[in-house]
Design a protein around this motif. Structure first.
Motif, PDB file in Angstrom:
ATOM      1  N   MET A 132     -23.854  13.579   9.629  1.00 58.72           N
ATOM      2  CA  MET A 132     -23.461  12.740   8.491  1.00 58.72           C
ATOM      3  C   MET A 132     -23.692  13.495   7.180  1.00 58.72           C
ATOM      4  SD  MET A 132     -25.001   9.022   7.258  1.00 58.72           S
ATOM      5  CE  MET A 132     -24.404   8.119   8.697  1.00 58.72           C
ATOM      6  N   THR A 133     -22.660  13.592   6.360  1.00 65.40           N
ATOM      7  CA  THR A 133     -22.797  14.250   5.064  1.00 65.40           C
ATOM      8  C   THR A 133     -23.602  13.367   4.112  1.00 65.40           C
ATOM      9  OG1 THR A 133     -20.784  13.286   4.139  1.00 65.40           O
ATOM     10  CG2 THR A 133     -20.544  15.342   5.402  1.00 65.40           C
ATOM     11  N   LEU A 134     -24.018  13.973   3.005  1.00 63.73           N
ATOM     12  CA  LEU A 134     -24.789  13.208   2.029  1.00 63.73           C
ATOM     13  C   LEU A 134     -23.958  12.066   1.454  1.00 63.73           C
ATOM     14  CD1 LEU A 134     -27.590  13.191   0.712  1.00 63.73           C
ATOM     15  CD2 LEU A 134     -26.615  14.509  -1.186  1.00 63.73           C
ATOM     16  N   LEU A 135     -22.667  12.326   1.200  1.00 61.34           N
ATOM     17  CA  LEU A 135     -21.798  11.270   0.661  1.00 61.34           C
ATOM     18  C   LEU A 135     -21.640  10.144   1.679  1.00 61.34           C
ATOM     19  CD1 LEU A 135     -20.027  10.193  -1.568  1.00 61.34           C
ATOM     20  CD2 LEU A 135     -18.104  11.492  -0.617  1.00 61.34           C
ATOM     21  N   GLU A 136     -21.488  10.493   2.946  1.00 64.64           N
ATOM     22  CA  GLU A 136     -21.385   9.457   3.985  1.00 64.64           C
ATOM     23  C   GLU A 136     -22.666   8.628   4.064  1.00 64.64           C
ATOM     24  OE1 GLU A 136     -18.298  11.666   7.111  1.00 64.64           O
ATOM     25  OE2 GLU A 136     -20.484  11.930   7.298  1.00 64.64           O
ATOM     26  N   LYS A 137     -23.806   9.278   3.863  1.00 60.45           N
ATOM     27  CA  LYS A 137     -25.077   8.546   3.851  1.00 60.45           C
ATOM     28  C   LYS A 137     -25.119   7.581   2.675  1.00 60.45           C
ATOM     29  CE  LYS A 137     -30.092   9.265   3.939  1.00 60.45           C
ATOM     30  NZ  LYS A 137     -31.180  10.281   3.904  1.00 60.45           N
ATOM     31  N   ILE A 138     -24.618   8.029   1.517  1.00 61.84           N
ATOM     32  CA  ILE A 138     -24.573   7.165   0.331  1.00 61.84           C
ATOM     33  C   ILE A 138     -23.708   5.941   0.589  1.00 61.84           C
ATOM     34  CG2 ILE A 138     -23.682   7.032  -2.042  1.00 61.84           C
ATOM     35  CD1 ILE A 138     -24.596   9.983  -2.363  1.00 61.84           C
ATOM     36  N   LEU A 139     -22.572   6.144   1.267  1.00 65.05           N
ATOM     37  CA  LEU A 139     -21.603   5.072   1.495  1.00 65.05           C
ATOM     38  C   LEU A 139     -21.850   4.299   2.786  1.00 65.05           C
ATOM     39  CD1 LEU A 139     -18.356   6.932   0.358  1.00 65.05           C
ATOM     40  CD2 LEU A 139     -19.769   5.353  -0.965  1.00 65.05           C
ATOM     41  N   SER A 140     -22.944   4.622   3.479  1.00 64.82           N
ATOM     42  CA  SER A 140     -23.241   3.917   4.727  1.00 64.82           C
ATOM     43  C   SER A 140     -23.509   2.442   4.454  1.00 64.82           C
ATOM     44  CB  SER A 140     -24.453   4.547   5.418  1.00 64.82           C
ATOM     45  OG  SER A 140     -25.624   4.350   4.645  1.00 64.82           O
ATOM     46  N   ARG A 141     -23.260   1.621   5.464  1.00 63.99           N
ATOM     47  CA  ARG A 141     -23.400   0.176   5.282  1.00 63.99           C
ATOM     48  C   ARG A 141     -24.812  -0.246   4.854  1.00 63.99           C
ATOM     49  NH1 ARG A 141     -20.350  -4.141   6.521  1.00 63.99           N
ATOM     50  NH2 ARG A 141     -21.366  -6.138   6.938  1.00 63.99           N
ATOM     51  N   PRO A 142     -25.888   0.265   5.503  1.00 62.54           N
ATOM     52  CA  PRO A 142     -27.234  -0.162   5.082  1.00 62.54           C
ATOM     53  C   PRO A 142     -27.538   0.197   3.627  1.00 62.54           C
ATOM     54  CG  PRO A 142     -27.311   0.889   7.234  1.00 62.54           C
ATOM     55  CD  PRO A 142     -25.938   1.132   6.697  1.00 62.54           C
ATOM     56  N   ASN A 143     -27.134   1.406   3.225  1.00 61.69           N
ATOM     57  CA  ASN A 143     -27.415   1.825   1.851  1.00 61.69           C
ATOM     58  C   ASN A 143     -26.614   1.002   0.847  1.00 61.69           C
ATOM     59  OD1 ASN A 143     -28.773   3.734   0.008  1.00 61.69           O
ATOM     60  ND2 ASN A 143     -26.689   4.408  -0.462  1.00 61.69           N
ATOM     61  N   MET A 144     -25.350   0.720   1.182  1.00 66.81           N
ATOM     62  CA  MET A 144     -24.519  -0.064   0.269  1.00 66.81           C
ATOM     63  C   MET A 144     -25.019  -1.508   0.180  1.00 66.81           C
ATOM     64  SD  MET A 144     -22.443   2.039  -1.077  1.00 66.81           S
ATOM     65  CE  MET A 144     -21.662   0.768  -2.054  1.00 66.81           C
ATOM     66  N   GLN A 145     -25.513  -2.037   1.282  1.00 67.68           N
ATOM     67  CA  GLN A 145     -26.067  -3.395   1.245  1.00 67.68           C
ATOM     68  C   GLN A 145     -27.295  -3.456   0.351  1.00 67.68           C
ATOM     69  OE1 GLN A 145     -26.589  -4.101   5.478  1.00 67.68           O
ATOM     70  NE2 GLN A 145     -24.780  -5.435   5.565  1.00 67.68           N
ATOM     71  N   GLY A 146     -28.144  -2.420   0.444  1.00 68.54           N
ATOM     72  CA  GLY A 146     -29.312  -2.367  -0.431  1.00 68.54           C
ATOM     73  C   GLY A 146     -28.914  -2.256  -1.891  1.00 68.54           C
ATOM     74  N   ALA A 147     -27.885  -1.443  -2.163  1.00 64.10           N
ATOM     75  CA  ALA A 147     -27.402  -1.285  -3.535  1.00 64.10           C
ATOM     76  C   ALA A 147     -26.815  -2.590  -4.051  1.00 64.10           C
ATOM     77  CB  ALA A 147     -26.354  -0.170  -3.593  1.00 64.10           C
ATOM     78  N   TYR A 148     -26.081  -3.284  -3.199  1.00 59.31           N
ATOM     79  CA  TYR A 148     -25.476  -4.561  -3.596  1.00 59.31           C
ATOM     80  C   TYR A 148     -26.555  -5.578  -3.963  1.00 59.31           C
ATOM     81  CZ  TYR A 148     -23.120  -9.067  -3.170  1.00 59.31           C
ATOM     82  OH  TYR A 148     -22.653 -10.336  -3.412  1.00 59.31           O
ATOM     83  N   GLN A 149     -27.604  -5.670  -3.165  1.00 60.40           N
ATOM     84  CA  GLN A 149     -28.686  -6.617  -3.447  1.00 60.40           C
ATOM     85  C   GLN A 149     -29.383  -6.283  -4.759  1.00 60.40           C
ATOM     86  OE1 GLN A 149     -31.067  -6.342   0.093  1.00 60.40           O
ATOM     87  NE2 GLN A 149     -29.548  -7.398   1.377  1.00 60.40           N
ATOM     88  N   ARG A 150     -29.558  -4.999  -5.037  1.00 56.10           N
ATOM     89  CA  ARG A 150     -30.212  -4.582  -6.287  1.00 56.10           C
ATOM     90  C   ARG A 150     -29.340  -4.936  -7.492  1.00 56.10           C
ATOM     91  NH1 ARG A 150     -34.355  -0.929  -7.412  1.00 56.10           N
ATOM     92  NH2 ARG A 150     -34.870  -1.185  -9.627  1.00 56.10           N
ATOM     93  N   VAL A 151     -28.040  -4.675  -7.402  1.00 59.93           N
ATOM     94  CA  VAL A 151     -27.134  -5.002  -8.503  1.00 59.93           C
ATOM     95  C   VAL A 151     -27.118  -6.504  -8.755  1.00 59.93           C
ATOM     96  CG1 VAL A 151     -24.695  -5.030  -9.206  1.00 59.93           C
ATOM     97  CG2 VAL A 151     -25.699  -2.954  -8.248  1.00 59.93           C
ATOM     98  N   MET A 152     -27.122  -7.282  -7.696  1.00 54.30           N
ATOM     99  CA  MET A 152     -27.112  -8.739  -7.854  1.00 54.30           C
ATOM    100  C   MET A 152     -28.404  -9.228  -8.510  1.00 54.30           C
ATOM    101  SD  MET A 152     -24.169  -9.722  -6.869  1.00 54.30           S
ATOM    102  CE  MET A 152     -24.407 -11.488  -6.835  1.00 54.30           C
ATOM    103  N   ARG A 153     -29.526  -8.620  -8.157  1.00 53.41           N
ATOM    104  CA  ARG A 153     -30.804  -9.018  -8.762  1.00 53.41           C
ATOM    105  C   ARG A 153     -30.857  -8.666 -10.246  1.00 53.41           C
ATOM    106  NH1 ARG A 153     -33.308  -6.844  -4.133  1.00 53.41           N
ATOM    107  NH2 ARG A 153     -33.959  -5.023  -5.351  1.00 53.41           N
ATOM    108  N   ASN A 154     -30.301  -7.513 -10.583  1.00 58.90           N
ATOM    109  CA  ASN A 154     -30.363  -7.044 -11.967  1.00 58.90           C
ATOM    110  C   ASN A 154     -29.412  -7.781 -12.894  1.00 58.90           C
ATOM    111  OD1 ASN A 154     -32.292  -5.201 -11.220  1.00 58.90           O
ATOM    112  ND2 ASN A 154     -30.902  -3.453 -11.150  1.00 58.90           N
ATOM    113  N   LYS A 155     -28.420  -8.451 -12.301  1.00 58.37           N
ATOM    114  CA  LYS A 155     -27.425  -9.177 -13.107  1.00 58.37           C
ATOM    115  C   LYS A 155     -26.743  -8.213 -14.071  1.00 58.37           C
ATOM    116  CE  LYS A 155     -28.314 -13.133 -11.148  1.00 58.37           C
ATOM    117  NZ  LYS A 155     -27.293 -13.781 -10.293  1.00 58.37           N
ATOM    118  N   GLY A 156     -26.794  -8.523 -15.369  1.00 58.78           N
ATOM    119  CA  GLY A 156     -26.180  -7.638 -16.356  1.00 58.78           C
ATOM    120  C   GLY A 156     -24.799  -8.095 -16.773  1.00 58.78           C
TER     121      GLY A 156
END
Length: 422
Positions: free
Chosen positions: A1-25
């Motif tokens: 798995m490349t670094l970009l694929e790791k960034i776009l992996s489902r677990p990582n994207m789910q974590g990013a989504y939860q963080r963005v939702m918490r931060n609002k903005g």
């Protein structure tokens, strides 16, 4: 798995989504709110993911906004779209552990398990060790002046995936939109996106390593850097050499007017200062910060005219809770008692004004335990709201326990509660 694929992996994207939702903005240039992100991703994410993997993805421009700085002036922020905040957060989550290993122990800003409190505690330790002169380095518009080529070369030392490097550079070059006009950016990392704090630490790690190589005692929190030395002469020598390093090697601008050498008790670091003592140095809230706090509270109270006292207290509590939590590391506590009294006096002034008429004031004072004759005398004394708010009749009628019953946070009580919990 490349670094970009790791960034776009489902677990990582789910974590990013939860963080963005918490931060609002706020929404970016496309007007999409955080609440609309989920529905958007359900229909468009696969297309964006394919573009990212193929190197075709182009970030949208950031929305330029200005907010008042604590010390005066304006701080310019760049608000990415919600989608770009999501992608930046995903990048941050994967790159942060890589660069954490490279960062200095003297760097405290925007890092896991590190905070401003630890930075000021370390600064105090240096002062107690005899380093009683401080070199205060102020970088002029740091986030606006970062050189892209230098930053990318530092990232490339530890990130070898060219697709990730290309994506980061695309974010650095994303345009800036203001008043419906978009301009290209050739330098800087606008504050406001999840990547900016990490990128700032990456480029300033060179400064950390140079200071460590020279054997200096220092604390850095993002672009705030204080270096502790034993003499004024050494301080001016360090200021000159470090300024030369920053401007020649990292192409960053040092603010000559704000950067200086002085005694720690005459300067402030992250809002804190210290008492003038050789041993058992005590942390205190810098006087300028206290003045800004009062000004901010007055602004809140002015905007609260016409509100009930309960709503005003709720609004104040939001500010007070965060402020004292940040300054929970102080040792000089008398200022908290003074500020508590000052706050309660302002609230008494509000109530005195709300009571308006003489008979209403008499009635209220009697209901609050003041005898009838004294209530009548007080209500007809002809003095203004500020005088009456500090007079004995209002202090007796509206003591601390009255405001405690309203739920008003006492800075001193909350401080002791925080100390007990830690």
């Amino acid at each position: 798995m490349t670094l970009l694929e790791k960034i776009l992996s489902r677990p990582n994207m789910q974590g990013a989504y939860q963080r963005v939702m918490r931060n609002k903005g706020a929404a970016g240039v496309d007007g999409m709110s955080v609440d609309a992100l989920k529905a958007y991703l359900q229909t468009r994410w696969q297309d964006h993911k394919a573009d990212l993997l193929a190197g075709r993805y182009c970030p949208q421009a950031v929305l330029k906004v200005s907010i008042p700085k604590a010390g005066g002036g304006q701080r310019e922020l760049g608000i990415p779209t919600v989608l770009d905040r999501l992608i930046q957060q995903a990048i941050h989550q994967v790159l942060s552990p890589i660069f954490e290993e490279q960062f200095s122990e003297n760097s405290y800003g925007f890092r896991p398990h590190r905070d401003a409190g630890q930075a000021v505690q370390q600064a105090r330790a240096y002062i107690e060790e005899g380093y009683r002169w401080v070199v205060d380095i102020d970088l002029e518009k740091f986030f606006d002046n970062v050189n892209h080529d230098i930053l990318m070369s530092r990232i490339a030392r530890h990130v070898k995936d060219k697709a990730v490097l290309k994506l980061i550079r695309a974010y650095l070059r994303a345009g800036v939109s203001q008043n419906d006009k978009t301009s290209q950016r050739v330098m800087g990392t606008p504050q406001g996106g999840p990547l900016s704090p990490l990128l700032s630490n990456i480029i300033l790690t060179d400064l950390d390593r140079e200071l460590e190589r020279r054997g200096h005692k220092f604390c850095r929190y993002a672009d705030d850097c204080n270096i502790y030395v034993k003499s004024e002469r050494a301080g001016h020598r360090v200021l000159k050499s470090v300024t030369s390093f920053l401007e020649s090697t990292l192409k960053l601008k040092v603010n000559k007017e704000k950067s200086d050498v002085g005694r720690p008790w005459q300067r402030k670091f992250l809002g804190y200062s210290v008492c003038h003592r050789k041993q058992n140095v005590r942390l205190r809230i810098a006087p300028a910060v206290q003045m800004r706090f009062k000004k901010d509270v007055k602004h809140t109270l002015r905007s609260a005219r016409g509100w009930s006292i309960h709503r005003t207290v709720e609004k104040l509590n939001l500010k007070l809770r965060g402020w004292i939590t940040y300054f929970r590391h102080i040792d000089v506590k008398k200022v908290l008692l003074d500020l508590d009294g000052w706050l309660r006096r302002h609230l008494r002034k509000i109530l005195w004004r709300q009571w308006k008429r003489v008979h209403t004031r008499i009635k209220r004072l009697i209901a609050l335990g003041i005898d009838e004759a004294r209530a009548a005398t007080s209500a007809t004394n002809g003095r203004g709201p500020w005088f009456n708010s500090g007079a004995s009749h209002m202090n007796q009628a509206l003591p601390k326990k009255f405001f405690d019953s309203l739920g008003l946070i006492s800075l001193m009580d909350y401080y002791h509660r925080l100390k007990y919990l830690t």
